[in-house]
Write a protein that holds these residues in place. Structure first.
Motif, PDB file in Angstrom:
ATOM      1  N   ALA A  59      20.541  37.938  16.054  1.00 32.90           N
ATOM      2  CA  ALA A  59      19.257  38.028  16.752  1.00 32.90           C
ATOM      3  C   ALA A  59      18.199  38.680  15.860  1.00 32.90           C
ATOM      4  CB  ALA A  59      19.420  38.828  18.044  1.00 32.90           C
ATOM      5  N   MET A  60      18.585  39.703  15.087  1.00 33.65           N
ATOM      6  CA  MET A  60      17.633  40.338  14.169  1.00 33.65           C
ATOM      7  C   MET A  60      17.198  39.356  13.078  1.00 33.65           C
ATOM      8  SD  MET A  60      19.380  44.132  13.941  1.00 33.65           S
ATOM      9  CE  MET A  60      18.067  44.926  12.994  1.00 33.65           C
ATOM     10  N   ALA A  61      18.142  38.546  12.595  1.00 30.91           N
ATOM     11  CA  ALA A  61      17.787  37.532  11.604  1.00 30.91           C
ATOM     12  C   ALA A  61      16.837  36.496  12.188  1.00 30.91           C
ATOM     13  CB  ALA A  61      19.054  36.853  11.080  1.00 30.91           C
ATOM     14  N   LEU A  62      17.041  36.138  13.447  1.00 26.92           N
ATOM     15  CA  LEU A  62      16.156  35.175  14.102  1.00 26.92           C
ATOM     16  C   LEU A  62      14.749  35.755  14.244  1.00 26.92           C
ATOM     17  CD1 LEU A  62      16.116  32.374  15.387  1.00 26.92           C
ATOM     18  CD2 LEU A  62      16.661  33.447  17.581  1.00 26.92           C
ATOM     19  N   ALA A  63      14.654  37.062  14.509  1.00 30.56           N
ATOM     20  CA  ALA A  63      13.341  37.710  14.557  1.00 30.56           C
ATOM     21  C   ALA A  63      12.657  37.616  13.198  1.00 30.56           C
ATOM     22  CB  ALA A  63      13.493  39.168  14.982  1.00 30.56           C
ATOM     23  N   GLY A  64      13.418  37.791  12.120  1.00 30.58           N
ATOM     24  CA  GLY A  64      12.855  37.643  10.785  1.00 30.58           C
ATOM     25  C   GLY A  64      12.364  36.228  10.530  1.00 30.58           C
ATOM     26  N   ALA A  65      13.119  35.234  11.016  1.00 30.51           N
ATOM     27  CA  ALA A  65      12.689  33.845  10.867  1.00 30.51           C
ATOM     28  C   ALA A  65      11.380  33.599  11.601  1.00 30.51           C
ATOM     29  CB  ALA A  65      13.781  32.905  11.384  1.00 30.51           C
ATOM     30  N   GLY A  66      11.212  34.234  12.760  1.00 33.14           N
ATOM     31  CA  GLY A  66       9.960  34.096  13.496  1.00 33.14           C
ATOM     32  C   GLY A  66       8.780  34.624  12.697  1.00 33.14           C
ATOM     33  N   SER A  67       8.971  35.746  12.006  1.00 29.24           N
ATOM     34  CA  SER A  67       7.899  36.285  11.173  1.00 29.24           C
ATOM     35  C   SER A  67       7.590  35.354  10.003  1.00 29.24           C
ATOM     36  CB  SER A  67       8.291  37.674  10.663  1.00 29.24           C
ATOM     37  OG  SER A  67       7.215  38.281   9.978  1.00 29.24           O
ATOM     38  N   LEU A  68       8.625  34.738   9.413  1.00 29.45           N
ATOM     39  CA  LEU A  68       8.399  33.789   8.319  1.00 29.45           C
ATOM     40  C   LEU A  68       7.636  32.555   8.793  1.00 29.45           C
ATOM     41  CD1 LEU A  68      11.822  33.927   6.423  1.00 29.45           C
ATOM     42  CD2 LEU A  68       9.630  34.867   5.682  1.00 29.45           C
ATOM     43  N   LEU A  69       7.951  32.088   9.993  1.00 27.65           N
ATOM     44  CA  LEU A  69       7.217  30.944  10.542  1.00 27.65           C
ATOM     45  C   LEU A  69       5.755  31.322  10.790  1.00 27.65           C
ATOM     46  CD1 LEU A  69       9.823  29.479  13.071  1.00 27.65           C
ATOM     47  CD2 LEU A  69       9.034  28.452  10.925  1.00 27.65           C
ATOM     48  N   THR A  70       5.527  32.558  11.230  1.00 28.20           N
ATOM     49  CA  THR A  70       4.148  33.013  11.410  1.00 28.20           C
ATOM     50  C   THR A  70       3.412  33.028  10.079  1.00 28.20           C
ATOM     51  OG1 THR A  70       4.860  34.409  13.268  1.00 28.20           O
ATOM     52  CG2 THR A  70       2.710  34.873  12.296  1.00 28.20           C
ATOM     53  N   ALA A  71       4.088  33.474   9.014  1.00 25.01           N
ATOM     54  CA  ALA A  71       3.469  33.475   7.686  1.00 25.01           C
ATOM     55  C   ALA A  71       3.073  32.059   7.276  1.00 25.01           C
ATOM     56  CB  ALA A  71       4.432  34.082   6.660  1.00 25.01           C
ATOM     57  N   ALA A  72       3.943  31.089   7.549  1.00 26.59           N
ATOM     58  CA  ALA A  72       3.629  29.702   7.210  1.00 26.59           C
ATOM     59  C   ALA A  72       2.440  29.196   8.013  1.00 26.59           C
ATOM     60  CB  ALA A  72       4.849  28.821   7.462  1.00 26.59           C
ATOM     61  N   TRP A  73       2.370  29.562   9.293  1.00 30.68           N
ATOM     62  CA  TRP A  73       1.242  29.154  10.136  1.00 30.68           C
ATOM     63  C   TRP A  73      -0.067  29.768   9.638  1.00 30.68           C
ATOM     64  CZ3 TRP A  73      -1.246  32.638  13.754  1.00 30.68           C
ATOM     65  CH2 TRP A  73      -2.249  32.019  14.510  1.00 30.68           C
ATOM     66  N   VAL A  74      -0.046  31.054   9.312  1.00 35.65           N
ATOM     67  CA  VAL A  74      -1.255  31.709   8.801  1.00 35.65           C
ATOM     68  C   VAL A  74      -1.693  31.068   7.491  1.00 35.65           C
ATOM     69  CG1 VAL A  74      -2.202  33.887   7.930  1.00 35.65           C
ATOM     70  CG2 VAL A  74      -0.765  33.886   9.971  1.00 35.65           C
ATOM     71  N   LEU A  75      -0.738  30.756   6.610  1.00 39.46           N
ATOM     72  CA  LEU A  75      -1.074  30.102   5.345  1.00 39.46           C
ATOM     73  C   LEU A  75      -1.758  28.762   5.586  1.00 39.46           C
ATOM     74  CD1 LEU A  75      -0.849  29.975   2.243  1.00 39.46           C
ATOM     75  CD2 LEU A  75       1.401  28.910   2.549  1.00 39.46           C
ATOM     76  N   THR A  76      -1.280  28.024   6.587  1.00 39.46           N
ATOM     77  CA  THR A  76      -1.838  26.696   6.876  1.00 39.46           C
ATOM     78  C   THR A  76      -3.304  26.783   7.256  1.00 39.46           C
ATOM     79  OG1 THR A  76       0.322  25.860   7.568  1.00 39.46           O
ATOM     80  CG2 THR A  76      -1.618  24.664   8.332  1.00 39.46           C
ATOM     81  N   TRP A  77      -3.636  27.656   8.231  1.00 32.69           N
ATOM     82  CA  TRP A  77      -5.038  27.664   8.654  1.00 32.69           C
ATOM     83  C   TRP A  77      -5.955  28.416   7.708  1.00 32.69           C
ATOM     84  CZ3 TRP A  77      -7.109  32.403   9.627  1.00 32.69           C
ATOM     85  CH2 TRP A  77      -6.302  33.417  10.185  1.00 32.69           C
ATOM     86  N   ARG A  78      -5.408  29.357   6.931  1.00 31.79           N
ATOM     87  CA  ARG A  78      -6.262  30.027   5.946  1.00 31.79           C
ATOM     88  C   ARG A  78      -6.612  29.076   4.801  1.00 31.79           C
ATOM     89  NH1 ARG A  78      -6.723  35.705   5.978  1.00 31.79           N
ATOM     90  NH2 ARG A  78      -6.685  35.865   3.702  1.00 31.79           N
ATOM     91  N   ARG A  79      -5.688  28.188   4.436  1.00 27.30           N
ATOM     92  CA  ARG A  79      -5.992  27.203   3.402  1.00 27.30           C
ATOM     93  C   ARG A  79      -6.974  26.150   3.889  1.00 27.30           C
ATOM     94  NH1 ARG A  79      -0.305  25.641   0.331  1.00 27.30           N
ATOM     95  NH2 ARG A  79      -0.337  27.349  -1.193  1.00 27.30           N
ATOM     96  N   ALA A  80      -6.831  25.753   5.162  1.00 26.21           N
ATOM     97  CA  ALA A  80      -7.691  24.694   5.692  1.00 26.21           C
ATOM     98  C   ALA A  80      -9.058  25.186   6.102  1.00 26.21           C
ATOM     99  CB  ALA A  80      -7.007  24.042   6.902  1.00 26.21           C
TER     100      ALA A  80
END
Length: 427
Positions: A398-419
């Motif tokens: 479950a802790m690893a899954l929480a980390g994956a959620g943060s990584l997905l958020t990083a990818a989302w932020v990267l997407t809209w900051r680039r666009a």
């Protein structure tokens, strides 16, 4: 061939790297900073000691956990219902009132043997009002500091929160052991009263020009009675409908919410791994220590533009170490992973100037209150959600899954900051 025009004084001030010493040289910010340190210490002392008091009286771990969460979960509702008051009432009166309300609640819990339900209701009511008080304080920081000084002011407030929470936990444990929970609550009440007196005597009476002029819809600061809830709901809805504001709030809420979910499993993780008694306290302390280190390094050593470029990598730093819990590391490796996760919290410094720039002129207090209450709410919701996941997958998974959620958020932020440059300003 065209030549670039020289930067304006405002642009130069915004790009120049400021020092913590220069920020603390502003006397009124220094007053807010010191009283915040003392106030957060008192709040941490009150919340943890009340939780101990409830457990002592009921023997229920569930009620004790509810007593702890009652100081956080209602804040989002308070921001939506009453947040506009942070922009419509004199900030000094709100800040003083906030310290007095919190002190009165702690004193009542210390002096009167309230039923558990009444004590929980009292703590929840204080939490409902907290976004108004914190929003007024944050609005003053934005008023007195600008450019990089504002970013470092927010950094200092983060440092104050992390350090004061650690000190409040340690002080609470020591005082409860030496004097008892009710005496500890009385000390917390006294600390709040000292803060209220300091702000009342040392802070100037800031004009409420924005409230008197009214907002775009013609509402004025005089309408603080029955219209407060209506104005707050309308203001909160307007903020969340703005794509830029909504994105920047989510970018600040989601990573900390995922990490809070992992943090809520640390006690269970140490138990299932059979670590020595007291190991959970060491692991819990690693996150705020990492936050202190990250804010100091990123805020003190890096230029503003560098901080803003590091937003996505730092969000990823919050999540990547938590992935390591999938292999259920030992005590010292787990501490190192959590320390690295805490350092990633410095990503918020790279969003502060951008967030302030997209806020409407007449709604900054409510926006800051909504931002803070969202953080607090996810700190309560995250552990519940990932606790349920842990029941099925185990704490490490479950802790690893929480980390994956943060990584997905990083990818989302990267997407809209680039666009963002190509897309233009959002409506």
């Amino acid at each position: 061939m065209t030549t670039a025009s020289p930067p304006s004084p405002a642009q130069s001030a915004a790009a120049r790297r400021t020092t913590y010493r220069e920020v603390l040289a502003e006397p009124f910010f220094r007053l807010l900073f010191v009283t915040r340190v003392v106030g957060v210490t008192a709040g941490s002392l009150r919340i943890t000691t009340f939780s101990v008091l409830v457990f002592t009286g009921t023997g229920s771990a569930l009620l004790s956990a509810l007593a702890f969460g009652a100081g956080f979960l209602p804040q989002l509702f308070g921001s939506l219902l009453f947040g506009s008051l942070a922009d419509r009432l004199p900030p000094r009166a709100l800040i003083v009132g906030g310290f007095l309300v919190e002190g009165a609640a702690a004193a009542l819990l210390a002096l009167v043997r309230l039923p558990t339900a009444a004590g929980l209701a009292l703590v929840a009511l204080v939490a409902l009002a907290t976004p108004v008080f914190s929003g007024a304080s944050a609005r003053l920081v934005a008023r007195w500091l600008s450019g990089d000084a504002y970013v470092l002011g927010r950094s200092l407030n983060n440092l104050a929160s992390s350090g004061a929470q650690l000190f409040g936990l340690a002080l609470g444990g020591a005082v409860v052991e030496a004097l008892g929970p009710r005496q500890a609550l009385a000390i917390g009440a006294a600390l709040n009263l000292v803060c209220a007196a300091a702000v009342r005597l040392r802070m100037p009476l800031v004009p409420v020009e924005r409230e008197e002029r009214g907002d775009a819809s013609g509402n004025t600061g005089g309408n603080t009675g029955g219209g407060a809830v209506r104005n707050s709901l309308r203001g909160g809805t307007t903020l969340l409908r703005d794509r830029a504001v909504r994105r920047l709030m989510l970018a600040q809420w989601l990573p900390s919410g995922f990490v809070a979910g992992a943090e809520g499993l640390i006690v269970a993780y140490t138990g299932t791994r059979g670590f020595p008694a007291g190991s959970y306290a060491m692991l819990l302390a690693c996150l705020p220590v990492g936050m202190l280190l990250g804010d100091l390094l990123v805020g003190r050593l890096l230029r503003p533009s560098t901080r803003e470029h590091l937003v996505v990598p730092l969000i990823a730093l919050m999540g990547a170490p938590l992935i390591g819990f999938a292999v259920e590391p030992g005590r010292l490796p787990a501490a190192a992973l959590l320390l690295c996760t805490g350092c990633g919290f410095a990503y918020g410094l790279g969003l502060q100037r951008e967030f302030l720039a997209v806020l409407p002129e007449h709604g900054q207090g409510q926006a800051f209150g909504l931002l803070g209450s969202g953080h607090m709410t996810l700190q309560g919701v995250g552990p519940v959600c990932f606790g349920a996941i842990a029941a099925a997958s185990g704490t490490g998974g479950a802790m690893a899954l929480a980390g994956a959620g943060s990584l997905l958020t990083a990818a989302w932020v990267l997407t809209w900051r680039r666009a963002r440059p190509a897309a233009g300003p959002s409506a």
